[in-house]
Design a protein around this motif. Structure first.
Motif, short mmCIF file in Angstrom:
data_model
loop_
_atom_site.label_atom_id
_atom_site.label_comp_id
_atom_site.label_asym_id
_atom_site.label_seq_id
_atom_site.Cartn_x
_atom_site.Cartn_y
_atom_site.Cartn_z
N GLN A 159 0.82 -1.21 0.00
CA GLN A 159 0.00 0.00 0.00
C GLN A 159 0.86 1.26 0.00
N LEU A 160 1.97 1.22 0.72
CA LEU A 160 2.87 2.37 0.76
C LEU A 160 3.65 2.53 -0.54
N GLY A 161 3.80 1.45 -1.29
CA GLY A 161 4.59 1.50 -2.50
C GLY A 161 6.08 1.51 -2.23
N TRP A 162 6.46 1.03 -1.04
CA TRP A 162 7.87 0.98 -0.67
C TRP A 162 8.46 -0.38 -1.04
N GLY A 163 9.72 -0.38 -1.40
CA GLY A 163 10.35 -1.60 -1.87
C GLY A 163 11.22 -2.31 -0.87
N ALA A 164 11.11 -1.96 0.42
CA ALA A 164 12.02 -2.53 1.41
C ALA A 164 11.29 -2.83 2.71
N ILE A 165 11.65 -3.94 3.33
CA ILE A 165 11.06 -4.36 4.59
C ILE A 165 12.15 -4.73 5.57
N GLU A 166 11.90 -4.51 6.85
CA GLU A 166 12.77 -4.96 7.92
C GLU A 166 12.03 -6.06 8.66
N LEU A 167 12.69 -7.18 8.91
CA LEU A 167 12.03 -8.34 9.49
C LEU A 167 12.40 -8.52 10.95
N ARG A 168 11.41 -8.90 11.76
CA ARG A 168 11.65 -9.19 13.17
C ARG A 168 10.93 -10.48 13.56
N ASN A 169 9.60 -10.48 13.49
CA ASN A 169 8.81 -11.66 13.83
C ASN A 169 7.73 -11.89 12.78
N VAL A 170 7.38 -13.15 12.59
CA VAL A 170 6.25 -13.51 11.74
C VAL A 170 5.37 -14.46 12.53
N ASP A 171 4.11 -14.08 12.68
CA ASP A 171 3.19 -14.84 13.54
C ASP A 171 3.76 -15.03 14.94
N GLY A 172 4.44 -14.00 15.41
CA GLY A 172 5.00 -14.02 16.75
C GLY A 172 6.27 -14.83 16.90
N VAL A 173 6.83 -15.32 15.81
CA VAL A 173 8.03 -16.15 15.85
C VAL A 173 9.20 -15.38 15.24
N ALA A 174 10.32 -15.34 15.95
CA ALA A 174 11.51 -14.66 15.44
C ALA A 174 12.03 -15.35 14.19
N VAL A 175 12.65 -14.58 13.31
CA VAL A 175 13.15 -15.14 12.05
C VAL A 175 14.04 -16.35 12.29
#
Length: 321
Positions: free
Chosen positions: A53-69
């Motif tokens: 939605q923001l149209g940004w091409g970059a993400i920072e990852l920390r947790n997915v479904d409450g689980v650390a990468v």
């Protein structure tokens, strides 16, 4: 393979944001907008939707479904990497638990070493070299012993990161060097090398009781990644997180200083309006994505109206504003 990557740590596509570029997702030449995904939603679908939605091409990852990468099973991680690639997103950083608020300096060092080994493989698959770390909260030690143990542990972690082609980014948050520029510089001097840089979080000064802009002035040449967050102190010292520029963190001043200094990399939003993991505060839901997008749009306007105009030369040599 070198380890210093000023574009934000991702090797899957060349740095964008060339001079004069106003492409969506770029704050200024050489600077990209990004966001910590789980601040928008717990699930990956919501995280990807917020960035779309923001149209940004970059993400920072920390947790997915409450689980650390680092704790995802291999199948779940492979799916995550495939979906991020399919969405056309770069990963600018992975936020680890290494030396963070949940791991005091007297805790098991083996946990940090094990997480780093896993992230070495996973960061390679994600195309990023940057891993966020902190510098260990104290657990009853005197100041001298606390610092001694932190420096010993961080030295070992930095050497291991260098062997894996990673760069550890120390955040100005909890820990021995979290709120003091002199200790951050000592950490870089004693434990550092090409595999240790600094992550500057603009909003951490308010809850931790220091002037973020003053601290930035002392460390700015070592900053490789930035979190955009803002806060104010209310009655009874209660901290409330705000839209960027609406609080007491000096967001405008910090962003201008970074731009003037020639910083390149990501300005990654961490709104803290729906998720504050260190406080057990998690209200991410359908509204979390909307709030995250609203926060990002507000930052875009702030940069466009207050940060870039005074620093963008006109064709005739003048300046906007």
């Amino acid at each position: 393979m070198g380890v210093d990557h000023p574009s934000g740590g991702n090797g899957r596509r060349p740095p964008s944001g060339l001079p004069g570029s106003d492409r969506a997702g770029h704050a200024a030449p050489g600077i990209r907008f990004a966001g910590i995904g789980d601040e928008a939603a717990a699930d990956l679908a919501g995280q990807l939707d917020a960035l779309r939605q923001l149209g940004w091409g970059a993400i920072e990852l920390r947790n997915v479904d409450g689980v650390a990468v680092a704790d995802l099973d291999d199948r779940a991680f492979a799916g995550l990497a495939d979906r991020i690639a399919a969405a056309g997103l770069d990963v600018v950083c992975v936020d680890s638990r290494i030396a963070n608020w949940s791991r005091p300096v007297t805790g098991r060092f083996e946990d940090d070493e094990a997480e780093l080994r896993v992230l070495a493989r996973r960061c390679a698959a994600l195309g990023t070299r940057y891993v966020r770390v902190m510098s260990y909260p104290n657990a009853g030690l005197d100041e001298e012993e606390w610092g001694k143990r932190v420096l010993a542990r961080m030295t070992l972690l930095v050497r291991q990161a260098e062997q894996h082609g990673l760069v550890l980014l120390h955040e100005n948050c909890t820990g021995w060097a979290g709120a003091r520029a002199d200790r951050m510089l000592q950490l870089l001097d004693r434990a550092g090398g090409p595999a240790l840089r600094l992550l500057f979080d603009i909003g951490n000064g308010v809850p931790y009781g220091y002037d973020a802009r003053a601290l930035l002035g002392d460390i700015i040449g070592h900053v490789a990644h930035v979190h955009v967050k803002d806060a104010r102190t209310g009655p009874g010292g209660q901290v409330t997180y705000t839209l960027p520029g609406d609080g007491e963190s000096g967001v405008r001043s910090c962003l201008r200083a970074l731009l003037d200094h020639g910083y390149t990399g990501a300005w990654s939003i961490e709104p803290h309006t729906h998720l504050r993991p260190h406080q057990g505060h998690d209200t991410t839901d359908a509204d979390g994505v909307a709030a995250f997008v609203r926060y990002g749009r507000h930052l875009e306007r702030l940069v466009r109206q207050d940060i870039r105009p005074a620093r963008t030369p006109l064709a005739g040599g003048g300046r906007h504003g």
